[in-house]
Design a protein around this motif. Structure first.
Motif, PDB file in Angstrom:
ATOM      1  N   HIS A  77     -33.345 -30.378  -5.796  1.00  0.00           N
ATOM      2  CA  HIS A  77     -32.586 -30.299  -4.546  1.00  0.00           C
ATOM      3  C   HIS A  77     -31.835 -28.972  -4.439  1.00  0.00           C
ATOM      4  CE1 HIS A  77     -28.850 -30.857  -2.190  1.00  0.00           C
ATOM      5  NE2 HIS A  77     -29.588 -31.624  -1.418  1.00  0.00           N
ATOM      6  N   THR A  78     -31.278 -28.504  -5.557  1.00  0.00           N
ATOM      7  CA  THR A  78     -30.449 -27.305  -5.575  1.00  0.00           C
ATOM      8  C   THR A  78     -30.957 -26.335  -6.633  1.00  0.00           C
ATOM      9  OG1 THR A  78     -28.511 -28.594  -4.903  1.00  0.00           O
ATOM     10  CG2 THR A  78     -28.100 -26.425  -5.898  1.00  0.00           C
ATOM     11  N   LEU A  79     -31.199 -25.089  -6.210  1.00  0.00           N
ATOM     12  CA  LEU A  79     -31.635 -24.039  -7.126  1.00  0.00           C
ATOM     13  C   LEU A  79     -30.757 -22.819  -6.925  1.00  0.00           C
ATOM     14  CD1 LEU A  79     -33.496 -22.664  -9.171  1.00  0.00           C
ATOM     15  CD2 LEU A  79     -35.065 -22.158  -7.271  1.00  0.00           C
ATOM     16  N   LYS A  80     -30.047 -22.436  -7.974  1.00  0.00           N
ATOM     17  CA  LYS A  80     -29.229 -21.231  -7.962  1.00  0.00           C
ATOM     18  C   LYS A  80     -29.800 -20.295  -9.021  1.00  0.00           C
ATOM     19  CE  LYS A  80     -25.124 -23.652  -6.410  1.00  0.00           C
ATOM     20  NZ  LYS A  80     -23.696 -23.955  -6.675  1.00  0.00           N
ATOM     21  N   CYS A  81     -30.547 -19.303  -8.558  1.00  0.00           N
ATOM     22  CA  CYS A  81     -31.182 -18.368  -9.494  1.00  0.00           C
ATOM     23  C   CYS A  81     -30.793 -16.933  -9.161  1.00  0.00           C
ATOM     24  CB  CYS A  81     -32.700 -18.551  -9.490  1.00  0.00           C
ATOM     25  SG  CYS A  81     -33.473 -18.339  -7.881  1.00  0.00           S
ATOM     26  N   ASN A  82     -29.642 -16.770  -8.523  1.00  0.00           N
ATOM     27  CA  ASN A  82     -29.154 -15.442  -8.181  1.00  0.00           C
ATOM     28  C   ASN A  82     -28.776 -14.664  -9.429  1.00  0.00           C
ATOM     29  OD1 ASN A  82     -27.170 -17.656  -7.981  1.00  0.00           O
ATOM     30  ND2 ASN A  82     -25.679 -16.002  -7.863  1.00  0.00           N
ATOM     31  N   GLY A  83     -28.819 -13.343  -9.314  1.00  0.00           N
ATOM     32  CA  GLY A  83     -28.397 -12.496 -10.413  1.00  0.00           C
ATOM     33  C   GLY A  83     -29.345 -12.505 -11.602  1.00  0.00           C
ATOM     34  N   ASN A  84     -30.628 -12.688 -11.364  1.00  0.00           N
ATOM     35  CA  ASN A  84     -31.634 -12.599 -12.414  1.00  0.00           C
ATOM     36  C   ASN A  84     -32.479 -11.353 -12.174  1.00  0.00           C
ATOM     37  OD1 ASN A  84     -31.859 -15.007 -14.397  1.00  0.00           O
ATOM     38  ND2 ASN A  84     -31.342 -15.959 -12.443  1.00  0.00           N
ATOM     39  N   GLN A  85     -33.602 -11.255 -12.821  1.00  0.00           N
ATOM     40  CA  GLN A  85     -34.502 -10.125 -12.637  1.00  0.00           C
ATOM     41  C   GLN A  85     -35.829 -10.600 -12.055  1.00  0.00           C
ATOM     42  OE1 GLN A  85     -34.555  -8.382 -16.569  1.00  0.00           O
ATOM     43  NE2 GLN A  85     -32.658  -7.304 -16.215  1.00  0.00           N
ATOM     44  N   LEU A  86     -35.763 -11.586 -11.173  1.00  0.00           N
ATOM     45  CA  LEU A  86     -36.968 -12.150 -10.560  1.00  0.00           C
ATOM     46  C   LEU A  86     -37.564 -11.176  -9.554  1.00  0.00           C
ATOM     47  CD1 LEU A  86     -35.593 -15.727  -9.849  1.00  0.00           C
ATOM     48  CD2 LEU A  86     -37.131 -15.049 -11.705  1.00  0.00           C
ATOM     49  N   ILE A  87     -38.878 -11.105  -9.521  1.00  0.00           N
ATOM     50  CA  ILE A  87     -39.573 -10.298  -8.527  1.00  0.00           C
ATOM     51  C   ILE A  87     -40.208 -11.208  -7.487  1.00  0.00           C
ATOM     52  CG2 ILE A  87     -41.500  -8.709  -8.214  1.00  0.00           C
ATOM     53  CD1 ILE A  87     -40.516  -7.244 -10.572  1.00  0.00           C
ATOM     54  N   SER A  88     -40.660 -12.391  -7.922  1.00  0.00           N
ATOM     55  CA  SER A  88     -41.206 -13.363  -6.975  1.00  0.00           C
ATOM     56  C   SER A  88     -40.662 -14.739  -7.322  1.00  0.00           C
ATOM     57  CB  SER A  88     -42.739 -13.357  -7.005  1.00  0.00           C
ATOM     58  OG  SER A  88     -43.204 -13.835  -8.238  1.00  0.00           O
ATOM     59  N   LEU A  89     -40.642 -15.587  -6.319  1.00  0.00           N
ATOM     60  CA  LEU A  89     -40.142 -16.944  -6.486  1.00  0.00           C
ATOM     61  C   LEU A  89     -40.972 -17.865  -5.613  1.00  0.00           C
ATOM     62  CD1 LEU A  89     -37.990 -18.870  -7.642  1.00  0.00           C
ATOM     63  CD2 LEU A  89     -36.559 -18.293  -5.665  1.00  0.00           C
ATOM     64  N   ASN A 117     -41.997 -17.713  -1.716  1.00  0.00           N
ATOM     65  CA  ASN A 117     -42.941 -18.664  -1.130  1.00  0.00           C
ATOM     66  C   ASN A 117     -42.236 -19.980  -0.875  1.00  0.00           C
ATOM     67  OD1 ASN A 117     -45.030 -20.306  -0.375  1.00  0.00           O
ATOM     68  ND2 ASN A 117     -46.369 -19.758  -2.070  1.00  0.00           N
ATOM     69  N   LEU A 118     -41.994 -20.276   0.413  1.00  0.00           N
ATOM     70  CA  LEU A 118     -41.373 -21.544   0.789  1.00  0.00           C
ATOM     71  C   LEU A 118     -42.419 -22.618   1.078  1.00  0.00           C
ATOM     72  CD1 LEU A 118     -38.551 -20.372   3.220  1.00  0.00           C
ATOM     73  CD2 LEU A 118     -38.346 -20.955   0.814  1.00  0.00           C
ATOM     74  N   GLY A 119     -43.680 -22.216   1.279  1.00  0.00           N
ATOM     75  CA  GLY A 119     -44.714 -23.194   1.593  1.00  0.00           C
ATOM     76  C   GLY A 119     -44.512 -23.812   2.963  1.00  0.00           C
ATOM     77  N   SER A 120     -45.177 -24.918   3.210  1.00  0.00           N
ATOM     78  CA  SER A 120     -45.171 -25.556   4.529  1.00  0.00           C
ATOM     79  C   SER A 120     -44.072 -26.585   4.726  1.00  0.00           C
ATOM     80  CB  SER A 120     -46.516 -26.242   4.775  1.00  0.00           C
ATOM     81  OG  SER A 120     -47.554 -25.304   4.753  1.00  0.00           O
ATOM     82  N   PHE A 121     -43.412 -27.005   3.653  1.00  0.00           N
ATOM     83  CA  PHE A 121     -42.491 -28.129   3.765  1.00  0.00           C
ATOM     84  C   PHE A 121     -41.029 -27.779   3.571  1.00  0.00           C
ATOM     85  CE2 PHE A 121     -46.585 -29.748   2.294  1.00  0.00           C
ATOM     86  CZ  PHE A 121     -46.872 -30.601   3.343  1.00  0.00           C
ATOM     87  N   LEU A 138     -39.289  -7.408   1.295  1.00  0.00           N
ATOM     88  CA  LEU A 138     -39.409  -8.828   0.992  1.00  0.00           C
ATOM     89  C   LEU A 138     -40.427  -9.474   1.929  1.00  0.00           C
ATOM     90  CD1 LEU A 138     -38.452 -11.522  -0.312  1.00  0.00           C
ATOM     91  CD2 LEU A 138     -36.654 -11.566   1.431  1.00  0.00           C
ATOM     92  N   THR A 139     -41.380 -10.204   1.364  1.00  0.00           N
ATOM     93  CA  THR A 139     -42.310 -11.021   2.147  1.00  0.00           C
ATOM     94  C   THR A 139     -41.975 -12.477   1.880  1.00  0.00           C
ATOM     95  OG1 THR A 139     -44.055  -9.366   2.005  1.00  0.00           O
ATOM     96  CG2 THR A 139     -44.720 -11.607   2.570  1.00  0.00           C
ATOM     97  N   ILE A 140     -41.709 -13.216   2.956  1.00  0.00           N
ATOM     98  CA  ILE A 140     -41.397 -14.641   2.847  1.00  0.00           C
ATOM     99  C   ILE A 140     -42.587 -15.424   3.381  1.00  0.00           C
ATOM    100  CG2 ILE A 140     -39.829 -16.488   3.516  1.00  0.00           C
ATOM    101  CD1 ILE A 140     -37.657 -14.333   3.886  1.00  0.00           C
ATOM    102  N   THR A 167     -40.582  -9.333   5.982  1.00  0.00           N
ATOM    103  CA  THR A 167     -41.667  -9.845   6.827  1.00  0.00           C
ATOM    104  C   THR A 167     -41.936 -11.299   6.499  1.00  0.00           C
ATOM    105  OG1 THR A 167     -43.346  -9.090   5.252  1.00  0.00           O
ATOM    106  CG2 THR A 167     -42.775  -7.577   7.039  1.00  0.00           C
ATOM    107  N   PHE A 168     -42.533 -11.986   7.457  1.00  0.00           N
ATOM    108  CA  PHE A 168     -42.923 -13.369   7.285  1.00  0.00           C
ATOM    109  C   PHE A 168     -44.437 -13.453   7.268  1.00  0.00           C
ATOM    110  CE2 PHE A 168     -38.713 -13.535   9.137  1.00  0.00           C
ATOM    111  CZ  PHE A 168     -38.071 -14.441   8.292  1.00  0.00           C
TER     112      PHE A 168
END
Length: 170
Positions: A77-89, A117-121, A138-140, A167-168
């Motif tokens: 339900h909740t994801l807090k992944c700020n302040g990391n070195q992520l390039i994609s999620l 990637n938020l997907g369709s849902f 950023l591509t969403i 961009t989307f």
């Protein structure tokens, strides 16, 4: 005590070793009933939560994580992944996700996610927090052409909800 007896693992529903200088979460996969996990502000570089399918809340902010796979965590339900070195999620499998913070604030302020990637849902309202990421390019990915159009209408540089260069896409 810094340990949990094996016979008690299935009764543990929350673990919060935040800001403890931890560099390894080996064994976390054995906590299959884990509901909440907060290990922000540590030195975790890799993460395997594929067995933690009951996970509802995850705060892994402020670690040097470069990637992780949450595809098995559909209860999240909740994801807090700020302040990391992520390039994609990729949170497209997290169909119950309601709160997402993946901005670049924190210990690693140069976080520059280039693909989300938020997907369709996943609700597009998550973009209110997700688009606070630093940098451009950023591509969403939002799953369908209809959702691309909705996102492009709702989130614009003009209204301050996205950064220039965002961009989307499907």
């Amino acid at each position: 005590d810094n340990y949990v007896c094996t016979e008690n693992i299935d009764t543990v529903t929350a673990i919060s070793p935040s800001n403890q200088g931890i560099s390894d979460l080996t064994g976390i996969e054995d906590f299959t009933d884990l509901f909440g996990l907060n290990f922000q502000g540590n030195q975790i570089t890799s993460l395997n939560l594929s067995s933690n399918t009951a996970l509802y809340y995850l705060d892994c902010a402020g670690n040097p994580l470069t990637s992780f796979d949450l595809s098995q965590n559909t209860a999240l339900h909740t994801l807090k992944c700020n302040g990391n070195q992520l390039i994609s999620l990729d949170v497209s499998a997290n169909i119950n996700l309601q709160i997402l913070n993946c901005s670049g604030q924190g210990i690693y302020p140069t976080t520059s996610i280039t693909s989300l990637n938020l997907g369709s849902f996943i609700p597009l309202t998550l973009l209110l927090n997700a688009t606070q990421m630093q940098g451009s390019g950023l591509t969403i990915h939002v799953g369908t052409p209809q959702r691309v159009a909705q996102a492009q209408n709702a989130f614009t540089v003009g209204n301050g909800s996205i950064s220039a260069g965002t961009t989307f896409a499907i």
